[in-house]
Enzyme design. Structure first.
Site, mmCIF file in Angstrom:
data_model
loop_
_atom_site.group_PDB
_atom_site.id
_atom_site.type_symbol
_atom_site.label_atom_id
_atom_site.label_comp_id
_atom_site.label_asym_id
_atom_site.label_seq_id
_atom_site.Cartn_x
_atom_site.Cartn_y
_atom_site.Cartn_z
ATOM 1 N N GLN A 207 9.978 -5.320 7.926
ATOM 2 C CA GLN A 207 9.456 -3.969 7.665
ATOM 3 C C GLN A 207 10.568 -2.932 7.695
ATOM 4 O OE1 GLN A 207 5.657 -2.380 8.340
ATOM 5 N NE2 GLN A 207 5.359 -3.750 10.052
ATOM 6 N N ILE B 132 -1.225 -5.421 4.777
ATOM 7 C CA ILE B 132 -0.758 -4.929 3.472
ATOM 8 C C ILE B 132 0.641 -5.460 3.176
ATOM 9 C CG2 ILE B 132 -2.280 -2.936 3.621
ATOM 10 C CD1 ILE B 132 0.112 -1.191 4.349
ATOM 11 N N GLU C 278 7.024 2.662 9.155
ATOM 12 C CA GLU C 278 7.657 3.671 8.313
ATOM 13 C C GLU C 278 9.013 4.138 8.864
ATOM 14 O OE1 GLU C 278 3.853 5.637 8.805
ATOM 15 O OE2 GLU C 278 3.862 6.116 6.672
ATOM 16 N N GLY D 180 -1.157 0.830 12.827
ATOM 17 C CA GLY D 180 -2.021 -0.343 12.708
ATOM 18 C C GLY D 180 -1.774 -1.408 13.761
ATOM 19 N N GLY E 253 5.188 2.481 16.792
ATOM 20 C CA GLY E 253 5.065 2.296 15.343
ATOM 21 C C GLY E 253 6.399 1.974 14.703
ATOM 22 N N THR F 1 2.489 -6.441 5.827
ATOM 23 C CA THR F 1 3.245 -6.052 7.006
ATOM 24 C C THR F 1 3.370 -7.154 8.049
ATOM 25 O OG1 THR F 1 1.119 -5.120 7.616
ATOM 26 C CG2 THR F 1 2.789 -3.588 6.874
ATOM 27 N N ILE G 57 8.972 -5.134 20.499
ATOM 28 C CA ILE G 57 8.819 -5.684 19.150
ATOM 29 C C ILE G 57 7.802 -6.826 19.217
ATOM 30 C CG2 ILE G 57 10.055 -6.868 17.287
ATOM 31 C CD1 ILE G 57 10.762 -3.821 17.733
ATOM 32 N N GLY H 23 0.836 -1.196 0.000
ATOM 33 C CA GLY H 23 0.000 0.000 0.000
ATOM 34 C C GLY H 23 0.867 1.240 0.000
HETATM 35 MO MO1 MOS Z 1 1.037 5.341 5.201
HETATM 36 S S1 MOS Z 1 1.944 6.580 3.874
HETATM 37 O O1 MOS Z 1 0.120 6.281 6.238
HETATM 38 O O2 MOS Z 1 0.341 4.044 4.463
#
Ligand code: MOS
Length: 741
Positions: free
Chosen positions: A633, A467, A700, A510, A697, A469, A624, A244
């Site tokens: 990831q 997605i 990213e 998420g 998180g 992940t 983790i 995604g």
């Molecule tokens: Mo992210 S760029 O909030 O899937």
């Protein structure tokens, strides 16, 4: 295995539970789905020009083609609410109407949808649709229209568009060491392996869509707000998503078009965007110009930071990337100001992509910090340690947890950091560079339900997505550990609006958010089991549920056991619900994940070719949840960082507002040959202020800091600072040191 062995399941590198399905081709992605009725295939006719009005559209020849069932244009499209309306639910929930009028919004904008029995028939007929468009002047480059720049209403993830702390002018004037520079980062496309795809089917006013999407709840509202129907009458099914990276957060064009085609034909319509479609009918990251000015005192302490950003916003689509927001949370400084401006333009949707804000913000800011450390004559690691803040630099809030020092020190050690060294190996110039990584740690609302059957099988349901992940796997681990049940007795079902609503996948929130909902549901079920057990058998009274476990068709606690069937409802099972929402600590504390990245590059002294030789990342993401999926990831993120530094850019022909490199032959992502061994480390931790699981998180985080570490290594190798990304060999030509001998 007995139940208590699952006590420490969370964190273990459990293999992906959905792995066998995926590698054997049995996982049903959106375009793979087949229902009872035959599907028609839709093919999008894209506008060749930007901004204008359709004067005429001739579909006669196309309609006469074999297999063609319908051609949707603005003349016969089903009724829709105007684009952008009902926006109070945010951009993902607003109307995404298309072909509602003769308006053409951008190059590639759909002007017709051909619906036919087969893809070949639809594609052929699409080539015969004749459209005449009267064009108007469009805006494609924010810098040539800077006079039209405005402050956006808000930024992605922040209401503070501009910030001003302390007196920048005075502090900058005092600085013994100053650096300033203007950077350019390019447009980019998420370019997920699975292109955006949808199958839409109507049953009266009820719409069912099988599509690839990250957040189902808002997607459901988007269909409702586009077609003027009740959200309850929209069902979205999205069990597997092939990547995604933000491009599937909301609905995308083919989804709305498939619903239009299905409405007109009365049959299910399937549209899979082809790769070129993705570059105009999916969202993209906008190009940015960022200006930085930094000053430090004689001891290498930062006094003043200025970071501003100018970008383009797609007309009527309110998304502005917060390029200067990581700057606000990075270093202690006496004065700091940040500013974001956008120019509304006639480009495809600009939206979130892979660490929006940080990915491009740390790319430039951490490059400039490197310049400042260099100017101060202080090692970049030491420079960062010296300027490490005690509380959040902008808000003054305490940090939930911040192990930046540890990341910097461990990273330096693992990498063998000896400063930004440069040396020569024949024609190769070798350089070392490093950068810090930072990414907000968010928590969102989520609900989950779980059900235990009399034979001891646990089913978990929520509308969260996986997605790629590892969601299926970590939720399995959380449910299994909490209930003391074997992971192979747990089935996690995701991606269906019939299940409890969650925040979905995005913003690295998420896992923590939906994991907490599953954790809560499992605890409710456990307490319920014990209460029922105490009623059924007084022996169980006063027992502590902590060590309760499920073995086969029984619940077990110490030497006691009871068949689940004796505790179950008439339906034969037991169920429970759980919910998660951000605690007050998400308001009262500064919440981020952190990291430090170290790169070694080799630059060809003759051609300027840049090869990354190694990349080490050390990350603080709290507890983790699965060592394997987390590592994967982080690696993926680091690879995106390589792309950002050296490869990825969507080039626009600014005469026409057209992206030119719309396939993987020309849009370059880092491939195996570009990716050296990645060295990934996670510092152990548990952030109790983040969520009950202690995680932060991670999705990213790996992207952040990877790009600038590479850029800083290129500077170390060559002594030349390139202030545009991606850095290409031609940017170094003319700046390379003379050849030896
Ligand atoms: Mo992210 S760029 O909030 O899937």
């Amino acid at each position: 295995m007995s139940g208590h062995e699952f006590k420490d399941l969370v964190g273990q590198p459990l293999d992906r539970v959905d792995g066998p399905l995926k590698v054997s081709g049995r996982a049903t992605y959106a375009a793979d789905w087949r229902g009872d009725k035959p599907h028609l295939i839709g093919f999008i006719v894209e506008s060749p020009v930007a901004r204008g009005r359709i004067v005429s559209i001739d579909t006669k020849e196309a309609e006469a083609c074999e297999g063609v069932k319908a051609i949707v244009t603005h003349e016969n499209a089903p009724s829709q609410i105007p684009f952008g309306e009902r926006a109070d639910g945010g951009r993902f929930a607003q109307s995404h109407a298309m072909m509602r009028s003769d308006e053409v919004r951008h190059v590639g904008y759909p002007v017709a949808l051909v619906v036919a029995a087969t893809l070949e028939q639809a594609r052929h007929a699409a080539s015969l649709v004749r459209v005449e468009i009267e064009t108007e002047d469009g805006i494609f480059n924010p810098e040539t229209h800077e006079d039209k720049a405005i402050a956006p209403d808000g930024l992605d993830g922040s209401d503070e568009v501009d910030t001003e702390d302390g007196d920048f002018v005075a502090e900058f004037a005092k600085a013994a060491h100053k650096v300033e520079g203007e950077f350019h980062t390019p447009s980019q496309h998420a370019a997920a392996m699975e292109p955006h795809a949808t199958v839409a089917e109507w049953d009266g006013d009820r719409l069912t869509v099988h599509m690839a999407i990250q957040i189902l709840g808002d997607g459901r509202k988007a269909f409702a707000n586009t077609f003027g129907i009740d959200p309850e009458d929209v069902r979205i099914v999205s069990p597997y998503v092939g990547g995604g990276f933000g491009s599937k957060l909301g609905v995308h064009n083919e989804a709305i078009l498939a619903a239009q085609g299905a409405k007109l034909t009365g049959q299910p319509v399937r549209i899979a965007q082809h790769r070129r479609n993705v570059f105009s009918n999916g969202p993209h990251r906008a190009r940015h110009r960022q200006r930085l000015k930094l000053g430090a005192d004689a001891d290498g302490k930062i006094l003043a930071i200025h970071h501003d950003s100018l970008s383009i916003m797609a007309r009527d689509y309110p998304f502005a990337e917060a390029a200067a927001s990581p700057t606000r949370a990075s270093y202690a400084a006496k004065a700091m100001r940040t500013k974001h401006r956008v120019v509304e333009g006639d480009v495809p949707k600009v939206d979130s992509m892979r660490a929006p804000g940080e990915a491009i913000g740390t790319l430039t800011f951490e490059s400039m910090i490197d310049e400042l450390a260099h100017e101060c004559g202080v090692d970049p690691v030491e420079f960062r340690l010296r300027n490490e803040p005690e509380t959040d630099p902008h808000s003054g809030k305490p940090f939930s947890t911040r192990k930046m020092r540890r990341c910097l020190q461990e990273g330096a050690e693992k990498f063998g950091w000896k400063g930004p060294v440069s040396r020569r190996e024949g024609d190769w110039l070798i350089g070392h560079g490093m950068a810090a990584a930072i990414r907000p740690n968010l928590m969102q609302e989520a609900e989950a339900e779980i059900e235990l059957s009399a034979d001891g099988h646990l089913t978990v349901r929520l509308d969260m997505t996986d997605i790629g992940t590892g969601t299926y796997t970590i939720l399995t681990q959380i449910a299994a550990e909490t209930l003391g049940i074997a992971p192979d007795k747990v089935t996690v079902k995701l991606g269906d609006t019939d299940f409890p609503e969650t925040c979905g996948s995005g913003g690295s929130f998420g896992a923590g958010s939906t994991g907490t909902a599953v954790f809560a549901a499992a605890k409710v079920l456990k307490d319920d089991l014990l209460e029922r057990a105490a009623k059924a058998d007084s022996d169980w009274k006063g027992a502590n549920s902590k060590n309760l476990r499920i073995e086969g068709a029984k619940i077990v606690l110490g030497s006691r056991s009871l068949p689940i069937s004796e505790l179950a409802n008439e339906s034969g099972g037991l169920s429970a619900k759980g919910a998660a929402k951000p605690g007050k600590e998400h308001k009262t504390m500064a919440q981020y994940s952190y990291g430090a990245q170290f790169a070694e590059v080799a630059v060809d002294a003759v051609t300027g070719e840049i090869r990354l030789r190694r990349l080490t990342g050390v990350f603080d993401a709290g507890r983790i949840l699965n060592e394997k999926t987390a590592r994967s990831q982080l690696m993926g993120g680091m690879i995106f960082g390589i792309g950002a530094a050296l490869m990825e850019e969507s080039l626009m022909d600014e005469r026409y507002g057209a992206f030119m490199n719309r396939d993987f032959a020309e849009y370059h992502v880092a491939v195996n040959r570009d990716v050296p061994r990645l060295d990934v480390h996670m510092v152990e931790g548990f952030d109790e202020n983040s969520n009950p699981l202690g995680s932060k998180g991670i999705g990213e985080l790996g992207i952040c800091g990877a790009g600038p570490a590479i850029a800083n290594a290129v500077f170390a190798a060559t002594g030349h600072r390139v202030r545009k990304f991606p850095i290409h060999m031609e940017d170094l030509l003319g700046h390379l040191p003379p050849l030896a001998g």
